[in-house]
Design an enzyme around this catalytic site. Structure first.
Site, short mmCIF file in Angstrom:
data_model
loop_
_atom_site.label_atom_id
_atom_site.label_comp_id
_atom_site.label_asym_id
_atom_site.label_seq_id
_atom_site.Cartn_x
_atom_site.Cartn_y
_atom_site.Cartn_z
N ASP A 159 0.88 -1.49 0.23
CA ASP A 159 -0.78 0.06 -0.11
C ASP A 159 0.88 1.63 0.62
OD1 ASP A 159 -2.62 -1.11 0.73
OD2 ASP A 159 -1.31 -2.06 2.59
N HIS A 187 -4.50 -3.42 6.40
CA HIS A 187 -4.74 -3.14 4.68
C HIS A 187 -6.09 -3.86 4.19
CE1 HIS A 187 -3.40 -4.64 1.04
NE2 HIS A 187 -3.10 -5.99 1.38
P1 NAD Z 1 -2.29 -18.48 -4.08
O1 NAD Z 1 -3.29 -18.89 -3.81
O2 NAD Z 1 -1.73 -18.40 -5.68
O3 NAD Z 1 -0.98 -19.28 -3.49
C1 NAD Z 1 -1.46 -19.51 -2.31
C2 NAD Z 1 -0.80 -20.56 -1.59
O4 NAD Z 1 -0.97 -20.93 -0.39
C3 NAD Z 1 -1.27 -22.44 -2.09
O5 NAD Z 1 -0.25 -22.38 -3.16
C4 NAD Z 1 -1.75 -23.08 -1.29
O6 NAD Z 1 -1.83 -24.10 -1.60
C5 NAD Z 1 -1.47 -22.33 -0.25
N1 NAD Z 1 -1.46 -23.12 1.32
C6 NAD Z 1 -3.33 -22.52 1.46
N2 NAD Z 1 -3.07 -22.63 2.87
C7 NAD Z 1 -1.52 -23.14 3.29
C8 NAD Z 1 -1.77 -23.89 4.42
N3 NAD Z 1 -2.80 -23.73 5.37
N4 NAD Z 1 -0.58 -23.73 5.32
C9 NAD Z 1 0.07 -23.20 3.57
N5 NAD Z 1 0.36 -23.02 2.38
C10 NAD Z 1 -0.93 -22.88 1.83
O7 NAD Z 1 -2.63 -16.36 -3.78
P2 NAD Z 1 -0.99 -15.76 -3.34
O8 NAD Z 1 -1.84 -15.07 -4.79
O9 NAD Z 1 0.23 -16.47 -3.51
O10 NAD Z 1 -2.04 -15.10 -2.09
C11 NAD Z 1 -1.19 -15.55 -1.38
C12 NAD Z 1 -2.13 -14.78 0.09
O11 NAD Z 1 -1.11 -12.75 -0.27
C13 NAD Z 1 -3.45 -14.16 -0.46
O12 NAD Z 1 -4.17 -14.82 0.98
C14 NAD Z 1 -4.06 -12.96 -1.01
O13 NAD Z 1 -4.99 -12.20 -0.31
C15 NAD Z 1 -2.94 -12.36 -0.02
N6 NAD Z 1 -2.34 -11.09 -0.40
C16 NAD Z 1 -1.57 -10.06 0.03
C17 NAD Z 1 -1.16 -8.96 0.04
C18 NAD Z 1 -1.06 -7.84 1.02
O14 NAD Z 1 0.05 -6.79 0.87
N7 NAD Z 1 -0.80 -8.13 2.59
C19 NAD Z 1 -0.63 -8.66 -1.37
C20 NAD Z 1 -1.10 -9.66 -2.45
C21 NAD Z 1 -1.65 -11.26 -1.79
C1 LMR Z 2 -3.53 -6.54 -2.35
O1 LMR Z 2 -3.39 -5.79 -1.43
O2 LMR Z 2 -3.09 -6.84 -4.20
C2 LMR Z 2 -3.85 -8.04 -1.88
O3 LMR Z 2 -4.27 -7.75 -0.72
C3 LMR Z 2 -4.44 -8.82 -2.71
C4 LMR Z 2 -6.08 -8.16 -2.43
O4 LMR Z 2 -7.16 -9.04 -2.04
O5 LMR Z 2 -6.37 -7.13 -2.38
#
Ligand code: NAD
Ligand code: LMR
Length: 328
Positions: A159, A187
């Site tokens: 962000d 967030h």
């Molecule tokens: P994704 O679905 O591509 O990958 C997630 C992975 O986590 C998968 O491979 C799945 O098998 C694994 N997984 C699920 N549960 C699990 C567990 N209990 N233990 C271990 N592994 C597990 O998703 P992504 O795009 O990589 O996103 C992951 C997370 O990050 C999401 O919750 C997304 O919303 C979050 N995210 C946060 C931010 C932020 O700014 N804070 C930014 C982007 C994404």
């Molecule tokens: C983001 O900010 O891009 C991530 O937290 C993914 C989402 O769900 O917005």
């Protein structure tokens, strides 16, 4: 050669994991003389894909990569971890808010917090990326009984980076000229990107950008809604920019912050700025020469900012209350 540092990453076979691992393995984050062990954690359905990722790591023959372990066992995965990057969890789909994921993802962080507490190195630091990251971090922290609260972080750096880019575009400067940008609170769509304390070319942002209605309106909503906009455009949530922000966060927490500046990361509140102690809230953080972090104190908060901060903190309290049954 230094002793290797151990980095545990959950969700290592996911989108963000794929954009994260290889950059850590190059030495970009911990240094070009710092060997790294990677402990990659997936759930059973992700293990086949993780095997492929590990084959690719092999195929890079990274000079600094000392050992790679892939596992679905949390005890094994967090063994000796100096850093735990908790990415694994389900991303939201179009039309959802991040908080809608609490019921799906929140419980994951109980066993992860417990396993970190039992197995990680005594100096472990934990960065939660999986959404809703503030409240997931709260759950992990509360279950990691042997780890001090100040080692838990939730990611709001994406962000911050987004906000800097938006201000830079408006001011027609490079994003590196935008400093002192604090994201307050959650967030989520209530986060507050604080333009009132931001600087552009070392001048107050509001002296450089005189379009106050834009700052108070479109700027804030663009940053708040950027995750949803990426999902709409890509059909999947942000991944490379999220991985980049996770690495920026780690770098900022292990490197002294340039004088006068700060970065955004959600930490366990000590009551600074009237934020209820114990909530995981984003605020301005500095890393000092000794490598410990502190909240930057004394920033002026005008009534507009205070109202925005109150709203995002109120949402964090609601999320905490919604997961009461998951807290010890
Ligand atoms: P994704 O679905 O591509 O990958 C997630 C992975 O986590 C998968 O491979 C799945 O098998 C694994 N997984 C699920 N549960 C699990 C567990 N209990 N233990 C271990 N592994 C597990 O998703 P992504 O795009 O990589 O996103 C992951 C997370 O990050 C999401 O919750 C997304 O919303 C979050 N995210 C946060 C931010 C932020 O700014 N804070 C930014 C982007 C994404
Ligand atoms: C983001 O900010 O891009 C991530 O937290 C993914 C989402 O769900 O917005």
């Amino acid at each position: 050669m230094k002793a290797p540092i151990t980095v545990s990453i959950t969700g290592a076979a996911g989108q963000i994991g794929y954009a994260l691992l290889f950059r850590i393995a190059t030495g970009e984050i911990f240094g070009k003389d710092q060997p790294v062990n990677l402990r990659l954690i997936e759930i059973e359905p992700g293990m086949a894909a993780l095997k492929g990722v590990m084959m690719e790591l092999d195929d890079c023959a990274f000079p600094l990569l000392n050992e790679v372990v892939g596992t679905s066992c949390l005890n094994e995965g967090f063994k000796g971890a100096n850093w735990a990057l908790l990415v694994g969890s389900v991303p939201r789909k179009a039309g959802m808010e991040r908080g809608d994921l609490l019921g799906i993802n929140g419980k994951i962080f109980i066993s992860q917090g417990q396993a970190i507490s039992r197995n990680a190195a005594r100096d472990v630091r934990v960065l939660v990326v999986g959404n809703p990251c503030n409240t997931n971090a709260l759950i992990a922290m509360r279950h990691a009984v042997s780890i001090p609260d100040d080692r838990f972080f939730a990611m709001t750096r994406l962000d911050e980076n987004r906000a800097k880019s938006q201000l830079a575009r408006k001011a027609a400067v490079h994003p590196s000229k935008v400093t002192n940008l604090c994201i307050w609170g959650n967030h989520s769509a209530t986060q507050y990107p604080d333009f009132t304390n931001a600087k552009i070319n070392n001048r107050p942002c509001t002296d450089v950008i005189s379009h106050v209605a834009w700052l108070k309106g479109e700027f804030i909503t663009t940053v708040q809604q950027r995750g949803a906009a990426i999902i709409k455009a890509r059909g999947a949530s942000s991944a490379a920019s999220a991985a980049n922000a996770a690495l920026d966060t780690v770098k900022s927490l292990i490197t002294p912050t340039p004088k006068g500046d700060w970065h955004s990361v959600a930490v366990c509140s000590d009551g600074s700025y009237g934020i209820e102690p114990g909530l995981i809230a984003s605020m301005p953080i500095r890393t000092n020469e000794e490598g410990t972090w502190e909240v930057v104190q004394g920033l002026p908060i005008d009534s507009f900012s205070q109202e925005k901060i109150n709203a995002t903190i109120a949402e964090l309290k609601e999320e905490r209350d919604a997961v009461k049954h998951l807290l010890p």
